[in-house]
Design an enzyme around this catalytic site. Structure first.
Site, mmCIF file in Angstrom:
data_model
loop_
_atom_site.group_PDB
_atom_site.id
_atom_site.type_symbol
_atom_site.label_atom_id
_atom_site.label_comp_id
_atom_site.label_asym_id
_atom_site.label_seq_id
_atom_site.Cartn_x
_atom_site.Cartn_y
_atom_site.Cartn_z
ATOM 1 N N SER A 14 -8.223 12.702 -39.748
ATOM 2 C CA SER A 14 -9.282 13.667 -40.056
ATOM 3 C C SER A 14 -8.703 14.938 -40.680
ATOM 4 C CB SER A 14 -10.135 13.982 -38.820
ATOM 5 O OG SER A 14 -9.440 14.790 -37.916
ATOM 6 N N ASN A 15 -7.519 15.349 -40.250
ATOM 7 C CA ASN A 15 -6.884 16.506 -40.914
ATOM 8 C C ASN A 15 -6.480 16.158 -42.338
ATOM 9 O OD1 ASN A 15 -6.515 19.011 -39.179
ATOM 10 N ND2 ASN A 15 -5.999 17.360 -37.743
ATOM 11 N N MET A 92 3.048 10.438 -35.721
ATOM 12 C CA MET A 92 3.567 10.286 -34.364
ATOM 13 C C MET A 92 4.992 9.754 -34.325
ATOM 14 S SD MET A 92 1.056 11.439 -32.738
ATOM 15 C CE MET A 92 1.306 10.997 -31.018
ATOM 16 N N ASN A 109 3.230 21.224 -39.844
ATOM 17 C CA ASN A 109 2.591 20.350 -38.850
ATOM 18 C C ASN A 109 1.408 21.109 -38.264
ATOM 19 O OD1 ASN A 109 2.270 18.114 -37.038
ATOM 20 N ND2 ASN A 109 3.183 19.365 -35.417
ATOM 21 N N HIS A 111 -0.897 21.399 -34.622
ATOM 22 C CA HIS A 111 -0.930 21.008 -33.208
ATOM 23 C C HIS A 111 -2.165 21.658 -32.575
ATOM 24 C CE1 HIS A 111 0.663 19.711 -29.354
ATOM 25 N NE2 HIS A 111 0.380 20.910 -28.885
HETATM 26 C C1 GRF Z 1 -4.809 16.389 -34.403
HETATM 27 O O1 GRF Z 1 -5.411 16.909 -33.256
HETATM 28 C C2 GRF Z 1 -3.553 17.123 -34.725
HETATM 29 O O2 GRF Z 1 -3.597 18.474 -34.376
HETATM 30 C C3 GRF Z 1 -2.517 16.405 -33.898
HETATM 31 O O3 GRF Z 1 -2.900 15.059 -33.936
HETATM 32 C C4 GRF Z 1 -4.302 14.964 -34.171
HETATM 33 C C5 GRF Z 1 -4.461 14.110 -35.400
HETATM 34 O O4 GRF Z 1 -5.813 13.874 -35.674
HETATM 35 N N1 GRF Z 1 -1.191 16.652 -34.387
HETATM 36 P P1 GRF Z 1 -6.240 13.367 -37.105
HETATM 37 O O5 GRF Z 1 -5.472 12.058 -37.332
HETATM 38 O O6 GRF Z 1 -5.892 14.406 -38.104
HETATM 39 O O7 GRF Z 1 -7.711 13.123 -37.011
#
Ligand code: GRF
Length: 216
Positions: A14-15, A92, A109, A111
């Site tokens: 989603s990001n 990850m 990154n 978080h």
């Molecule tokens: C997000 O909450 C980000 O902050 C963390 O992992 C999650 C990834 O979510 N590092 P998405 O794959 O971007 O939806």
């Protein structure tokens, strides 16, 4: 010239989607040149494809503990595409200190906590267990230590007594989608500068808005 960006994902993306959306604007200073996943089953790959962004899978699993081996393939893919900046978006896999050093100041990154509070796993649960009344999200430069490094931008949300890790995560995600593109914009336009362990930026502080929680 737009800066060439690779987004690295492992999951839903989603990001990644928020970055792609922002970068679609003609005046955005960066273009998403490729989305790379270390997992073939990452849902984000399909989303990226639908947006017309080239995708690449470099499975990390077969490399096992050979982080450097995985990174050599990744680095070659980045070089081939002339990538200048990396955005980790739910990626990850930990990097070696060598890889991180090579990209220092050019790799971001995000978080879902107000770092340096609650790094690592289950940041939402950690925040709720600590009873904080405000939490949020942080975009930072990547250093060898996990979820640490010079902070580029943060966004905050109020935490309610009724929050669960899921509801808090949902609210913080909205702020993530807002700040990640803005942090990338700052970096891509050269308006951030590393000053020792700190990141300084030419952007002003968010003005006139403070957040109090709970409200009496
Ligand atoms: C997000 O909450 C980000 O902050 C963390 O992992 C999650 C990834 O979510 N590092 P998405 O794959 O971007 O939806």
């Amino acid at each position: 010239m737009k800066r060439r960006v690779a987004i690295l994902i492992s999951g839903r993306g989603s990001n990644m989607a928020a970055l792609i959306r922002a970068a679609a604007a003609s005046d955005f200073p960066a273009e998403i040149a490729v989305v790379i996943s270390n997992r073939a089953d990452a849902a984000g790959l399909e989303r990226a494809g639908q947006s017309g962004i080239p995708t690449l899978v470099i499975e990390s699993k077969p490399f096992g503990r050979d982080r450097a081996g995985f990174e050599a393939v990744l680095q070659a893919a980045l070089d081939e595409r002339g990538i200048e900046l990396i955005c980790l978006a739910g990626f990850m896999r930990l990097f070696t200190a060598d890889f991180v050093r090579r990209w220092y100041g050019r790799m971001l990154n995000i978080h879902p906590s107000l770092l340096p509070s609650f790094p690592g796993l289950d940041p939402h649960g950690q925040a709720l267990r600590a009873g904080v009344k405000i939490s949020g999200a942080t975009v930072h430069f990547v250093i060898p230590e996990t979820d640490a490094g010079p902070i580029v931008m943060q966004g905050a949300v109020a935490v309610s007594d009724h929050d669960t890790p899921d509801t808090l995560s949902e609210r913080i995600l909205e702020v993530e989608h807002r700040i990640y593109p803005e942090a990338l914009r700052l970096l891509a336009t050269g308006r951030v500068r590393l000053d020792g362990d700190l990141c300084r930026s030419e952007a002003g502080a968010g003005v006139g808005n403070f957040l109090i929680s709970p409200l009496a």
